[in-house]
Design a protein around this motif. Structure first.
Motif, mmCIF file in Angstrom:
data_model
loop_
_atom_site.group_PDB
_atom_site.id
_atom_site.type_symbol
_atom_site.label_atom_id
_atom_site.label_comp_id
_atom_site.label_asym_id
_atom_site.label_seq_id
_atom_site.Cartn_x
_atom_site.Cartn_y
_atom_site.Cartn_z
ATOM 1 N N ASP A 212 145.665 46.217 25.795
ATOM 2 C CA ASP A 212 144.763 46.795 26.802
ATOM 3 C C ASP A 212 143.815 47.838 26.246
ATOM 4 O O ASP A 212 142.960 48.331 26.975
ATOM 5 N N ARG A 213 143.960 48.190 24.969
ATOM 6 C CA ARG A 213 143.124 49.242 24.396
ATOM 7 C C ARG A 213 142.174 48.671 23.356
ATOM 8 O O ARG A 213 142.601 47.988 22.419
ATOM 9 N N LEU A 214 140.905 48.988 23.499
ATOM 10 C CA LEU A 214 139.914 48.501 22.554
ATOM 11 C C LEU A 214 140.085 49.121 21.176
ATOM 12 O O LEU A 214 140.084 48.422 20.159
ATOM 13 N N TYR A 215 140.233 50.452 21.128
ATOM 14 C CA TYR A 215 140.180 51.156 19.836
ATOM 15 C C TYR A 215 141.494 51.083 19.066
ATOM 16 O O TYR A 215 141.533 51.469 17.894
ATOM 17 N N THR A 216 142.552 50.572 19.681
ATOM 18 C CA THR A 216 143.790 50.337 18.933
ATOM 19 C C THR A 216 144.087 48.839 18.882
ATOM 20 O O THR A 216 143.977 48.218 17.827
ATOM 21 N N ASP A 217 144.441 48.243 20.015
ATOM 22 C CA ASP A 217 144.893 46.849 20.037
ATOM 23 C C ASP A 217 143.834 45.869 19.535
ATOM 24 O O ASP A 217 144.093 45.070 18.629
ATOM 25 N N ILE A 218 142.663 45.899 20.141
ATOM 26 C CA ILE A 218 141.638 44.911 19.793
ATOM 27 C C ILE A 218 141.033 45.218 18.421
ATOM 28 O O ILE A 218 140.823 44.308 17.610
ATOM 29 N N GLU A 238 136.225 46.880 32.814
ATOM 30 C CA GLU A 238 135.117 45.984 32.483
ATOM 31 C C GLU A 238 133.903 46.767 31.997
ATOM 32 O O GLU A 238 133.212 46.349 31.063
ATOM 33 N N LYS A 239 133.636 47.908 32.612
ATOM 34 C CA LYS A 239 132.493 48.722 32.192
ATOM 35 C C LYS A 239 132.681 49.252 30.777
ATOM 36 O O LYS A 239 131.747 49.220 29.961
ATOM 37 N N MET A 240 133.888 49.748 30.479
ATOM 38 C CA MET A 240 134.172 50.230 29.124
ATOM 39 C C MET A 240 133.957 49.120 28.107
ATOM 40 O O MET A 240 133.386 49.343 27.034
ATOM 41 N N TYR A 241 134.408 47.913 28.445
ATOM 42 C CA TYR A 241 134.261 46.795 27.521
ATOM 43 C C TYR A 241 132.792 46.441 27.308
ATOM 44 O O TYR A 241 132.365 46.172 26.172
ATOM 45 N N SER A 242 132.016 46.456 28.375
ATOM 46 C CA SER A 242 130.600 46.096 28.280
ATOM 47 C C SER A 242 129.829 47.071 27.398
ATOM 48 O O SER A 242 128.828 46.699 26.783
ATOM 49 N N LEU A 243 130.296 48.317 27.319
ATOM 50 C CA LEU A 243 129.618 49.345 26.532
ATOM 51 C C LEU A 243 130.140 49.451 25.100
ATOM 52 O O LEU A 243 129.588 50.190 24.292
ATOM 53 N N SER A 244 131.207 48.712 24.802
ATOM 54 C CA SER A 244 131.852 48.830 23.488
ATOM 55 C C SER A 244 131.302 47.824 22.490
ATOM 56 O O SER A 244 130.925 46.700 22.850
ATOM 57 N N ASP A 245 131.309 48.224 21.218
ATOM 58 C CA ASP A 245 130.951 47.309 20.135
ATOM 59 C C ASP A 245 132.145 46.456 19.704
ATOM 60 O O ASP A 245 131.981 45.492 18.953
ATOM 61 N N ILE A 246 133.331 46.825 20.140
ATOM 62 C CA ILE A 246 134.542 46.083 19.787
ATOM 63 C C ILE A 246 134.709 44.947 20.792
ATOM 64 O O ILE A 246 134.800 45.192 22.000
ATOM 65 N N LYS A 247 134.754 43.735 20.319
ATOM 66 C CA LYS A 247 134.818 42.575 21.203
ATOM 67 C C LYS A 247 136.057 41.724 20.908
ATOM 68 O O LYS A 247 136.442 41.538 19.752
ATOM 69 N N ALA A 248 136.673 41.229 21.987
ATOM 70 C CA ALA A 248 137.842 40.365 21.889
ATOM 71 C C ALA A 248 137.436 38.902 22.009
ATOM 72 O O ALA A 248 136.340 38.585 22.482
ATOM 73 N N ASP A 249 138.342 38.012 21.602
ATOM 74 C CA ASP A 249 138.074 36.582 21.753
ATOM 75 C C ASP A 249 138.052 36.187 23.220
ATOM 76 O O ASP A 249 137.253 35.329 23.616
ATOM 77 N N ILE A 250 138.929 36.784 24.016
ATOM 78 C CA ILE A 250 138.899 36.577 25.468
ATOM 79 C C ILE A 250 139.186 37.893 26.172
ATOM 80 O O ILE A 250 139.824 38.783 25.608
ATOM 81 N N VAL A 251 138.715 38.006 27.401
ATOM 82 C CA VAL A 251 139.024 39.152 28.271
ATOM 83 C C VAL A 251 139.610 38.580 29.552
ATOM 84 O O VAL A 251 138.998 37.715 30.200
#
Length: 262
Positions: A212-218, A238-251
């Protein structure tokens, strides 16, 4: 199984915010994990939280009904202890609970109770932290001791308000000693992925990180060459994800939605 993750042989699940929050399972988590297990996917519970040993996490997962007989439980403490042994870190001053210190001793690590003769400071998520421990560790760091931290999460998710985690302790020691860790074991650094690749005899590309965490898990998955699935059941919106440079294969909304991708 022939979906997006058809080549995956092991799913690595973060715990807090992904499988459960506090003492409650994420709705649909048990059913999703069982579905993957039936499909031949190795289940690994992977956490940065080093406040307890793997046995304690296994007990909690058993109480929640999601630990299978063949599942693995791995934490930054597990891999941190292996790192200390393999890198000849000498005598260790552990900023850790009594239970964690007992675990380290059982792994054959020589501990310095009061800091005397310590070559290395090993920083964990110590829920028994007190001022004497802070002073002892700070003196050792200021004098140039090796500095190994289990992880750098600033907070631990909790109902009501987040709790200060090891990353907050790291920030404190940066101010007091001028030091940052020489090595950080946990996500997003690759040590745990390398450990599991060796232990499970799998290629990194055959493992999926779910968290669930972009800066650790993903970020961990991206840095380690794993496939990644971000769940929106914990920290990331969703907003945090849209603003992040870190991207997952799926959300996905939660791990309840994961089996359809296999």
């Amino acid at each position: 199984m022939n979906g997006k993750f058809g080549g995956i042989k092991a799913a690595l699940f973060d715990l807090d915010g992904t499988v459960y929050i506090g003492g409650k399972l994420i709705p649909g988590a048990k059913e999703a994990i069982n579905a993957l297990r039936r499909g031949g996917i190795k289940i690994v519970y992977l956490t940065n939280n080093s406040s307890a040993d793997a046995e304690e996490y296994a007990c909690k997962l058993t109480r929640l009904g999601v630990l299978g007989a063949a599942d693995e439980v791995c934490s930054s403490l597990t891999v941190g202890a292996k790192y200390l042994k393999e890198h000849n870190c000498g005598r260790v001053y552990a900023v850790a609970s009594e239970r964690v210190k007992s675990y380290l001793e059982k792994q054959g690590i020589a501990l310095s109770e009061g800091g005397g003769g310590a070559d290395t400071v090993f920083l964990t998520y110590d829920k028994e932290l007190n001022y004497d421990k802070l002073v002892t560790a700070n003196r050792l760091l200021y004098a140039g001791a090796n500095y190994v931290a289990t992880h750098a999460d600033k907070v631990c998710p909790a109902e009501g308000a987040p709790l200060p985690d090891a990353g907050s302790f790291i920030a404190l020691f940066k101010e007091s000693s001028g030091r940052l860790p020489d090595v950080i074991i946990g996500k997003p650094y690759p040590y745990m992925a390398e450990y599991l690749s060796e232990k499970l005899n799998l290629a990194l590309s055959e493992m999926l990180m779910v968290g669930d965490r972009l800066y650790t898990d993903i970020a961990f998955g991206v840095n380690s060459g794993l496939k990644t699935a971000l769940v929106l059941s914990g920290e990331t919106t969703e907003k945090m994800y849209s603003l992040s440079d870190i991207k997952a294969d799926i959300v996905i909304n939660s791990i309840a939605d994961l089996p359809e991708y296999f």
